[in-house]
Write a protein that holds these residues in place. Structure first.
Motif, PDB file in Angstrom:
ATOM      1  N   GLN A  48       0.769  -1.220  -0.061  1.00 52.17           N
ATOM      2  CA  GLN A  48      -0.054   0.064   0.051  1.00 52.17           C
ATOM      3  C   GLN A  48       0.724   1.407  -0.100  1.00 52.17           C
ATOM      4  O   GLN A  48       0.642   1.929  -0.761  1.00 52.17           O
ATOM      5  CB  GLN A  48      -0.963   0.023   1.152  1.00 52.17           C
ATOM      6  CG  GLN A  48      -2.205  -1.098   0.885  1.00 52.17           C
ATOM      7  CD  GLN A  48      -2.951  -0.845  -0.246  1.00 52.17           C
ATOM      8  OE1 GLN A  48      -3.449   0.104  -0.539  1.00 52.17           O
ATOM      9  NE2 GLN A  48      -3.126  -2.200  -0.939  1.00 52.17           N
ATOM     10  N   LEU A  49       1.657   1.343   0.948  1.00 54.72           N
ATOM     11  CA  LEU A  49       2.810   2.547   0.952  1.00 54.72           C
ATOM     12  C   LEU A  49       4.094   1.974   1.185  1.00 54.72           C
ATOM     13  O   LEU A  49       4.407   0.793   1.728  1.00 54.72           O
ATOM     14  CB  LEU A  49       2.585   3.596   2.181  1.00 54.72           C
ATOM     15  CG  LEU A  49       1.200   4.265   2.108  1.00 54.72           C
ATOM     16  CD1 LEU A  49       1.015   4.823   3.429  1.00 54.72           C
ATOM     17  CD2 LEU A  49       1.222   5.146   0.903  1.00 54.72           C
ATOM     18  N   GLY A  50       5.284   2.551   0.460  1.00 56.45           N
ATOM     19  CA  GLY A  50       6.549   2.062   0.659  1.00 56.45           C
ATOM     20  C   GLY A  50       7.447   3.210   0.240  1.00 56.45           C
ATOM     21  O   GLY A  50       7.097   4.140  -0.570  1.00 56.45           O
ATOM     22  N   ASN A  51       8.492   3.332   1.014  1.00 59.02           N
ATOM     23  CA  ASN A  51       9.480   4.392   0.651  1.00 59.02           C
ATOM     24  C   ASN A  51      10.451   3.779  -0.347  1.00 59.02           C
ATOM     25  O   ASN A  51      10.380   2.799  -0.838  1.00 59.02           O
ATOM     26  CB  ASN A  51      10.139   5.084   1.760  1.00 59.02           C
ATOM     27  CG  ASN A  51      11.391   3.925   2.712  1.00 59.02           C
ATOM     28  OD1 ASN A  51      12.037   3.293   1.924  1.00 59.02           O
ATOM     29  ND2 ASN A  51      11.124   3.688   3.831  1.00 59.02           N
ATOM     30  N   GLN A  52      11.017   4.698  -1.153  1.00 63.50           N
ATOM     31  CA  GLN A  52      11.890   4.437  -2.254  1.00 63.50           C
ATOM     32  C   GLN A  52      13.049   3.380  -1.913  1.00 63.50           C
ATOM     33  O   GLN A  52      13.411   2.396  -2.556  1.00 63.50           O
ATOM     34  CB  GLN A  52      12.665   5.581  -2.708  1.00 63.50           C
ATOM     35  CG  GLN A  52      11.707   6.570  -3.645  1.00 63.50           C
ATOM     36  CD  GLN A  52      12.268   7.506  -4.402  1.00 63.50           C
ATOM     37  OE1 GLN A  52      11.636   8.754  -4.511  1.00 63.50           O
ATOM     38  NE2 GLN A  52      13.606   7.384  -4.878  1.00 63.50           N
ATOM     39  N   ARG A  53      13.816   3.564  -0.626  1.00 61.46           N
ATOM     40  CA  ARG A  53      14.783   2.548  -0.124  1.00 61.46           C
ATOM     41  C   ARG A  53      14.291   1.172  -0.060  1.00 61.46           C
ATOM     42  O   ARG A  53      14.624   0.184  -0.720  1.00 61.46           O
ATOM     43  CB  ARG A  53      15.084   3.113   0.948  1.00 61.46           C
ATOM     44  CG  ARG A  53      16.598   2.193   1.530  1.00 61.46           C
ATOM     45  CD  ARG A  53      17.314   2.928   2.604  1.00 61.46           C
ATOM     46  NE  ARG A  53      16.674   3.982   3.342  1.00 61.46           N
ATOM     47  CZ  ARG A  53      15.851   4.200   4.322  1.00 61.46           C
ATOM     48  NH1 ARG A  53      15.588   2.955   4.877  1.00 61.46           N
ATOM     49  NH2 ARG A  53      15.592   5.244   4.724  1.00 61.46           N
ATOM     50  N   HIS A  91      10.899   9.331   0.987  1.00 61.67           N
ATOM     51  CA  HIS A  91      10.096   9.606  -0.121  1.00 61.67           C
ATOM     52  C   HIS A  91       8.859   8.500   0.065  1.00 61.67           C
ATOM     53  O   HIS A  91       9.278   7.198   0.077  1.00 61.67           O
ATOM     54  CB  HIS A  91      10.413   9.699  -1.447  1.00 61.67           C
ATOM     55  CG  HIS A  91      10.904  11.154  -1.487  1.00 61.67           C
ATOM     56  ND1 HIS A  91      12.449  11.442  -1.635  1.00 61.67           N
ATOM     57  CD2 HIS A  91      10.463  12.295  -2.078  1.00 61.67           C
ATOM     58  CE1 HIS A  91      12.666  12.348  -1.910  1.00 61.67           C
ATOM     59  NE2 HIS A  91      11.681  13.030  -2.213  1.00 61.67           N
ATOM     60  N   VAL A  92       7.587   8.650   0.345  1.00 59.76           N
ATOM     61  CA  VAL A  92       6.717   7.863   0.133  1.00 59.76           C
ATOM     62  C   VAL A  92       6.189   7.761  -1.294  1.00 59.76           C
ATOM     63  O   VAL A  92       5.795   8.834  -1.966  1.00 59.76           O
ATOM     64  CB  VAL A  92       5.423   7.991   1.155  1.00 59.76           C
ATOM     65  CG1 VAL A  92       4.305   7.161   1.162  1.00 59.76           C
ATOM     66  CG2 VAL A  92       6.126   8.055   2.766  1.00 59.76           C
ATOM     67  N   VAL A  93       5.941   6.303  -1.756  1.00 59.40           N
ATOM     68  CA  VAL A  93       5.537   6.333  -3.073  1.00 59.40           C
ATOM     69  C   VAL A  93       4.149   5.603  -3.166  1.00 59.40           C
ATOM     70  O   VAL A  93       4.010   4.599  -2.302  1.00 59.40           O
ATOM     71  CB  VAL A  93       6.375   5.357  -3.697  1.00 59.40           C
ATOM     72  CG1 VAL A  93       6.120   5.141  -5.217  1.00 59.40           C
ATOM     73  CG2 VAL A  93       7.820   5.827  -3.862  1.00 59.40           C
ATOM     74  N   GLU A  94       3.167   6.345  -3.752  1.00 59.82           N
ATOM     75  CA  GLU A  94       1.820   5.782  -3.932  1.00 59.82           C
ATOM     76  C   GLU A  94       1.440   5.774  -5.268  1.00 59.82           C
ATOM     77  O   GLU A  94       1.655   6.534  -6.203  1.00 59.82           O
ATOM     78  CB  GLU A  94       0.803   6.786  -2.926  1.00 59.82           C
ATOM     79  CG  GLU A  94       1.135   6.713  -1.600  1.00 59.82           C
ATOM     80  CD  GLU A  94       0.262   7.947  -0.979  1.00 59.82           C
ATOM     81  OE1 GLU A  94      -0.407   7.513   0.168  1.00 59.82           O
ATOM     82  OE2 GLU A  94       0.496   9.041  -1.247  1.00 59.82           O
ATOM     83  N   LEU A  95       0.702   4.783  -5.753  1.00 61.52           N
ATOM     84  CA  LEU A  95      -0.159   4.756  -7.078  1.00 61.52           C
ATOM     85  C   LEU A  95      -1.209   5.570  -7.188  1.00 61.52           C
ATOM     86  O   LEU A  95      -2.035   5.933  -6.202  1.00 61.52           O
ATOM     87  CB  LEU A  95      -0.723   3.104  -7.251  1.00 61.52           C
ATOM     88  CG  LEU A  95       0.089   2.152  -7.346  1.00 61.52           C
ATOM     89  CD1 LEU A  95      -0.507   0.904  -7.513  1.00 61.52           C
ATOM     90  CD2 LEU A  95       1.446   2.182  -8.295  1.00 61.52           C
ATOM     91  N   THR A  96      -1.304   6.280  -8.390  1.00 60.62           N
ATOM     92  CA  THR A  96      -2.537   7.037  -8.814  1.00 60.62           C
ATOM     93  C   THR A  96      -3.590   6.060  -9.326  1.00 60.62           C
ATOM     94  O   THR A  96      -3.442   4.951  -9.404  1.00 60.62           O
ATOM     95  CB  THR A  96      -2.212   7.938 -10.059  1.00 60.62           C
ATOM     96  OG1 THR A  96      -1.715   7.156 -11.084  1.00 60.62           O
ATOM     97  CG2 THR A  96      -1.094   8.835  -9.276  1.00 60.62           C
ATOM     98  N   GLU A  97      -4.931   6.616  -9.670  1.00 62.03           N
ATOM     99  CA  GLU A  97      -5.747   5.738 -10.220  1.00 62.03           C
ATOM    100  C   GLU A  97      -5.409   5.388 -11.580  1.00 62.03           C
ATOM    101  O   GLU A  97      -5.846   4.061 -11.852  1.00 62.03           O
ATOM    102  CB  GLU A  97      -6.980   6.685 -10.396  1.00 62.03           C
ATOM    103  CG  GLU A  97      -7.858   7.137  -9.313  1.00 62.03           C
ATOM    104  CD  GLU A  97      -8.818   7.943  -9.764  1.00 62.03           C
ATOM    105  OE1 GLU A  97      -9.478   7.676 -10.808  1.00 62.03           O
ATOM    106  OE2 GLU A  97      -9.456   8.797  -8.648  1.00 62.03           O
TER     107      GLU A  97
END
Length: 142
Positions: A48-53, A91-97
């Motif tokens: 669901q959420l993940g940082n770049q590292r 940085h937190v990475v999230e998907l868009t629609e």
């Protein structure tokens, strides 16, 4: 009498892996993706959420290579990156629609590819093959 010549198992495995990889890449490309994009999408989706590292570790690529892919995916509207309020260096990475839609398209392709790859193999053969692959990996780690 000498046994018939058999190619080294590593050579056979490498050749087969390349063929499978190229064919899988082609299948993903037909749906608008690639193997790195699929690995990134599935890694983000599974957490669901993940940082770049964490993402670089999960995908198995270097940070700079991941940044290149993330930049392209962000430009393509597939994901967003923002600073983690708890740790501004992350940085937190999230998907868009759109990223969600691509994930679902690529998941269908990946599932169909897996079905094609398993064609003609029984559950027992598949389980044995998985055990053999695990043992081969263990053999070179030890």
């Amino acid at each position: 009498m000498m046994p018939p010549f058999r190619p080294p198992i590593g050579l056979l495995l490498t050749s087969t892996a390349r063929t499978v990889s190229r064919t899988f890449d082609d299948a993903l490309a037909s749906a608008g993706g690639s193997a790195p994009v699929w690995q990134i999408l599935i890694s983000i989706k599974s957490r669901q959420l993940g940082n770049q590292r964490e993402l670089a570790e999960a995908v198995g690529i270097q940070g700079a290579t991941l940044t290149h892919h993330l930049n392209a995916m962000e430009s393509g509207g597939l994901l967003t990156r923002r600073r983690d309020p708890a740790n501004r260096r992350v940085h937190v990475v999230e998907l868009t629609e759109e990223g969600e839609r691509l994930f679902h398209r690529l998941r269908e392709v990946a599932m169909a590819f897996d079905t094609r790859l398993r064609a003609g193999l029984s559950e027992e053969q598949t389980a044995s093959f998985e055990e053999i692959l695990t043992q081969l990996a263990r053999n070179i780690r030890d």
